[in-house]
Design a protein around this motif. Structure first.
Motif, PDB file in Angstrom:
ATOM      1  N   SER A  23      -8.339  38.656  -8.718  1.00  0.00           N
ATOM      2  CA  SER A  23      -8.896  37.493  -8.037  1.00  0.00           C
ATOM      3  C   SER A  23      -8.049  36.255  -8.313  1.00  0.00           C
ATOM      4  CB  SER A  23     -10.333  37.268  -8.510  1.00  0.00           C
ATOM      5  OG  SER A  23     -10.874  36.107  -7.933  1.00  0.00           O
ATOM      6  N   ALA A  24      -7.637  36.079  -9.564  1.00  0.00           N
ATOM      7  CA  ALA A  24      -6.786  34.929  -9.923  1.00  0.00           C
ATOM      8  C   ALA A  24      -5.416  35.037  -9.261  1.00  0.00           C
ATOM      9  CB  ALA A  24      -6.647  34.849 -11.441  1.00  0.00           C
ATOM     10  N   ILE A  25      -4.880  36.236  -9.167  1.00  0.00           N
ATOM     11  CA  ILE A  25      -3.593  36.439  -8.489  1.00  0.00           C
ATOM     12  C   ILE A  25      -3.727  36.112  -7.009  1.00  0.00           C
ATOM     13  CG2 ILE A  25      -1.916  38.185  -7.766  1.00  0.00           C
ATOM     14  CD1 ILE A  25      -2.275  39.473 -10.553  1.00  0.00           C
ATOM     15  N   PHE A  26      -4.834  36.516  -6.402  1.00  0.00           N
ATOM     16  CA  PHE A  26      -5.074  36.195  -4.995  1.00  0.00           C
ATOM     17  C   PHE A  26      -5.091  34.677  -4.783  1.00  0.00           C
ATOM     18  CE2 PHE A  26      -8.113  35.032  -1.662  1.00  0.00           C
ATOM     19  CZ  PHE A  26      -7.455  35.547  -0.566  1.00  0.00           C
ATOM     20  N   GLU A  27      -5.805  33.963  -5.649  1.00  0.00           N
ATOM     21  CA  GLU A  27      -5.827  32.501  -5.564  1.00  0.00           C
ATOM     22  C   GLU A  27      -4.418  31.937  -5.707  1.00  0.00           C
ATOM     23  OE1 GLU A  27      -8.560  30.795  -8.353  1.00  0.00           O
ATOM     24  OE2 GLU A  27     -10.226  32.021  -7.636  1.00  0.00           O
TER      25      GLU A  27
ATOM     26  N   GLN B 109      -2.118  31.729  -2.712  1.00  0.00           N
ATOM     27  CA  GLN B 109      -2.323  30.593  -1.824  1.00  0.00           C
ATOM     28  C   GLN B 109      -1.494  29.385  -2.251  1.00  0.00           C
ATOM     29  OE1 GLN B 109      -6.601  30.334  -1.855  1.00  0.00           O
ATOM     30  NE2 GLN B 109      -6.797  31.955  -0.342  1.00  0.00           N
ATOM     31  N   LEU B 110      -0.901  29.471  -3.445  1.00  0.00           N
ATOM     32  CA  LEU B 110       0.030  28.430  -3.915  1.00  0.00           C
ATOM     33  C   LEU B 110       1.465  28.774  -3.529  1.00  0.00           C
ATOM     34  CD1 LEU B 110      -1.300  27.917  -7.546  1.00  0.00           C
ATOM     35  CD2 LEU B 110      -1.699  26.447  -5.574  1.00  0.00           C
ATOM     36  N   GLY B 111       1.637  29.904  -2.861  1.00  0.00           N
ATOM     37  CA  GLY B 111       2.977  30.314  -2.466  1.00  0.00           C
ATOM     38  C   GLY B 111       3.592  31.368  -3.366  1.00  0.00           C
TER      39      GLY B 111
ATOM     40  N   VAL C 156       2.463  30.553 -14.922  1.00  0.00           N
ATOM     41  CA  VAL C 156       1.506  31.399 -14.195  1.00  0.00           C
ATOM     42  C   VAL C 156       0.626  32.160 -15.174  1.00  0.00           C
ATOM     43  CG1 VAL C 156       1.267  33.323 -12.592  1.00  0.00           C
ATOM     44  CG2 VAL C 156       2.957  31.534 -12.146  1.00  0.00           C
ATOM     45  N   LYS C 157       1.188  32.586 -16.292  1.00  0.00           N
ATOM     46  CA  LYS C 157       0.416  33.280 -17.320  1.00  0.00           C
ATOM     47  C   LYS C 157      -0.726  32.391 -17.799  1.00  0.00           C
ATOM     48  CE  LYS C 157       2.181  33.773 -21.441  1.00  0.00           C
ATOM     49  NZ  LYS C 157       2.947  34.252 -22.608  1.00  0.00           N
ATOM     50  N   SER C 158      -0.456  31.121 -18.030  1.00  0.00           N
ATOM     51  CA  SER C 158      -1.496  30.183 -18.461  1.00  0.00           C
ATOM     52  C   SER C 158      -2.556  30.006 -17.388  1.00  0.00           C
ATOM     53  CB  SER C 158      -0.881  28.822 -18.808  1.00  0.00           C
ATOM     54  OG  SER C 158      -0.041  28.933 -19.913  1.00  0.00           O
ATOM     55  N   LEU C 159      -2.120  29.927 -16.136  1.00  0.00           N
ATOM     56  CA  LEU C 159      -3.062  29.780 -15.026  1.00  0.00           C
ATOM     57  C   LEU C 159      -3.967  31.000 -14.900  1.00  0.00           C
ATOM     58  CD1 LEU C 159      -4.104  28.321 -12.476  1.00  0.00           C
ATOM     59  CD2 LEU C 159      -2.231  29.411 -11.225  1.00  0.00           C
ATOM     60  N   ILE C 160      -3.387  32.178 -14.945  1.00  0.00           N
ATOM     61  CA  ILE C 160      -4.174  33.411 -14.805  1.00  0.00           C
ATOM     62  C   ILE C 160      -5.170  33.530 -15.955  1.00  0.00           C
ATOM     63  CG2 ILE C 160      -4.069  35.940 -14.735  1.00  0.00           C
ATOM     64  CD1 ILE C 160      -3.059  34.496 -12.163  1.00  0.00           C
ATOM     65  N   TYR C 161      -4.693  33.248 -17.172  1.00  0.00           N
ATOM     66  CA  TYR C 161      -5.600  33.310 -18.327  1.00  0.00           C
ATOM     67  C   TYR C 161      -6.782  32.360 -18.137  1.00  0.00           C
ATOM     68  CZ  TYR C 161      -7.637  31.676 -22.647  1.00  0.00           C
ATOM     69  OH  TYR C 161      -8.542  31.271 -23.592  1.00  0.00           O
ATOM     70  N   ALA C 162      -6.513  31.121 -17.770  1.00  0.00           N
ATOM     71  CA  ALA C 162      -7.581  30.128 -17.635  1.00  0.00           C
ATOM     72  C   ALA C 162      -8.604  30.555 -16.584  1.00  0.00           C
ATOM     73  CB  ALA C 162      -7.001  28.756 -17.311  1.00  0.00           C
ATOM     74  N   ARG C 163      -8.108  31.064 -15.444  1.00  0.00           N
ATOM     75  CA  ARG C 163      -9.029  31.518 -14.392  1.00  0.00           C
ATOM     76  C   ARG C 163      -9.875  32.690 -14.879  1.00  0.00           C
ATOM     77  NH1 ARG C 163     -11.288  28.930 -11.737  1.00  0.00           N
ATOM     78  NH2 ARG C 163     -11.972  30.716 -10.545  1.00  0.00           N
TER      79      ARG C 163
ATOM     80  N   ARG D 175       1.421  21.785 -10.602  1.00  0.00           N
ATOM     81  CA  ARG D 175       2.791  21.933 -11.109  1.00  0.00           C
ATOM     82  C   ARG D 175       3.501  23.132 -10.486  1.00  0.00           C
ATOM     83  NH1 ARG D 175       4.011  18.414 -15.017  1.00  0.00           N
ATOM     84  NH2 ARG D 175       2.288  17.372 -16.063  1.00  0.00           N
ATOM     85  N   ILE D 176       2.805  24.242 -10.351  1.00  0.00           N
ATOM     86  CA  ILE D 176       3.403  25.423  -9.729  1.00  0.00           C
ATOM     87  C   ILE D 176       3.749  25.124  -8.279  1.00  0.00           C
ATOM     88  CG2 ILE D 176       2.900  27.779  -8.933  1.00  0.00           C
ATOM     89  CD1 ILE D 176       1.280  28.063 -11.619  1.00  0.00           C
ATOM     90  N   ASN D 177       2.863  24.431  -7.598  1.00  0.00           N
ATOM     91  CA  ASN D 177       3.119  24.057  -6.210  1.00  0.00           C
ATOM     92  C   ASN D 177       4.320  23.122  -6.106  1.00  0.00           C
ATOM     93  OD1 ASN D 177       2.376  24.278  -3.449  1.00  0.00           O
ATOM     94  ND2 ASN D 177       1.491  22.240  -3.562  1.00  0.00           N
ATOM     95  N   GLN D 178       4.424  22.151  -7.012  1.00  0.00           N
ATOM     96  CA  GLN D 178       5.560  21.227  -7.013  1.00  0.00           C
ATOM     97  C   GLN D 178       6.858  21.963  -7.290  1.00  0.00           C
ATOM     98  OE1 GLN D 178       5.550  17.867  -6.180  1.00  0.00           O
ATOM     99  NE2 GLN D 178       3.520  18.474  -5.518  1.00  0.00           N
ATOM    100  N   GLU D 179       6.830  22.881  -8.227  1.00  0.00           N
ATOM    101  CA  GLU D 179       8.024  23.661  -8.564  1.00  0.00           C
ATOM    102  C   GLU D 179       8.504  24.454  -7.341  1.00  0.00           C
ATOM    103  OE1 GLU D 179      11.185  25.273 -10.672  1.00  0.00           O
ATOM    104  OE2 GLU D 179       9.875  23.616 -11.237  1.00  0.00           O
ATOM    105  N   LYS D 180       7.545  25.008  -6.622  1.00  0.00           N
ATOM    106  CA  LYS D 180       7.877  25.779  -5.412  1.00  0.00           C
ATOM    107  C   LYS D 180       8.515  24.891  -4.358  1.00  0.00           C
ATOM    108  CE  LYS D 180       4.646  26.567  -2.656  1.00  0.00           C
ATOM    109  NZ  LYS D 180       4.271  26.192  -1.398  1.00  0.00           N
TER     110      LYS D 180
END
Length: 135
Positions: free
Chosen positions: A57-61, A64-66, A93-100, A127-132
């Motif tokens: 589910s977190a990966i799916f979200e 949507q960030l690209g 991304v690891k931090s994001l997935i963990y938090a979700r 930040r991930i979106n900006q990096e992209k």
């Protein structure tokens, strides 16, 4: 100190090679990484199916960030299979997935802690979106 220097080049010197027993982050299991961050032993598999669902589910979200679309099926799915070899992206991304996953699987009892997690998720997504956008 050696771990911090493993993946960096310092003042023209080559990065230190990975220490024995350490895998490159890209080779690490997504499920096992999240379990470790949640404080669960790798050998404890009672919640693996639930965690896989929350991780997907977190990966799916994240898609949507690209980020690339991906899904895990168990402990053999790695960060590198999903994100390639970009260690900096993997760490964010690891931090994001963990938090979700933490909010879904083991939500904090304190509303201030929940709010802090939500703010961190929002910041990481930005930040991930900006990096992209700038890479």
């Amino acid at each position: 100190q050696a771990q911090e220097a493993r993946f960096q080049e310092c003042e023209g010197q080559a990065a230190l090679p990975p220490q024995e027993g350490f895998a490159l982050m890209a080779d690490g299991s997504i499920l096992q990484t999240v379990k470790k961050m949640l404080g669960l032993e790798a050998s404890y598999t009672a919640f693996d199916d639930e965690l896989v669902s929350h991780i997907n589910s977190a990966i799916f979200e994240s898609s949507q960030l690209g980020l690339p679309r991906f899904h895990i099926t168990g402990p053999t799915s790695t960060w590198g299979e999903w994100l390639g070899e970009d260690e900096f992206k993997i760490e964010a991304v690891k931090s994001l997935i963990y938090a979700r996953v933490r909010l879904d699987f083991d939500p904090p009892n304190n509303s201030y802690v929940t709010e802090a997690f939500q703010k961190r998720i929002t910041e990481l997504q930005w930040r991930i979106n900006q990096e992209k956008e700038f890479s």
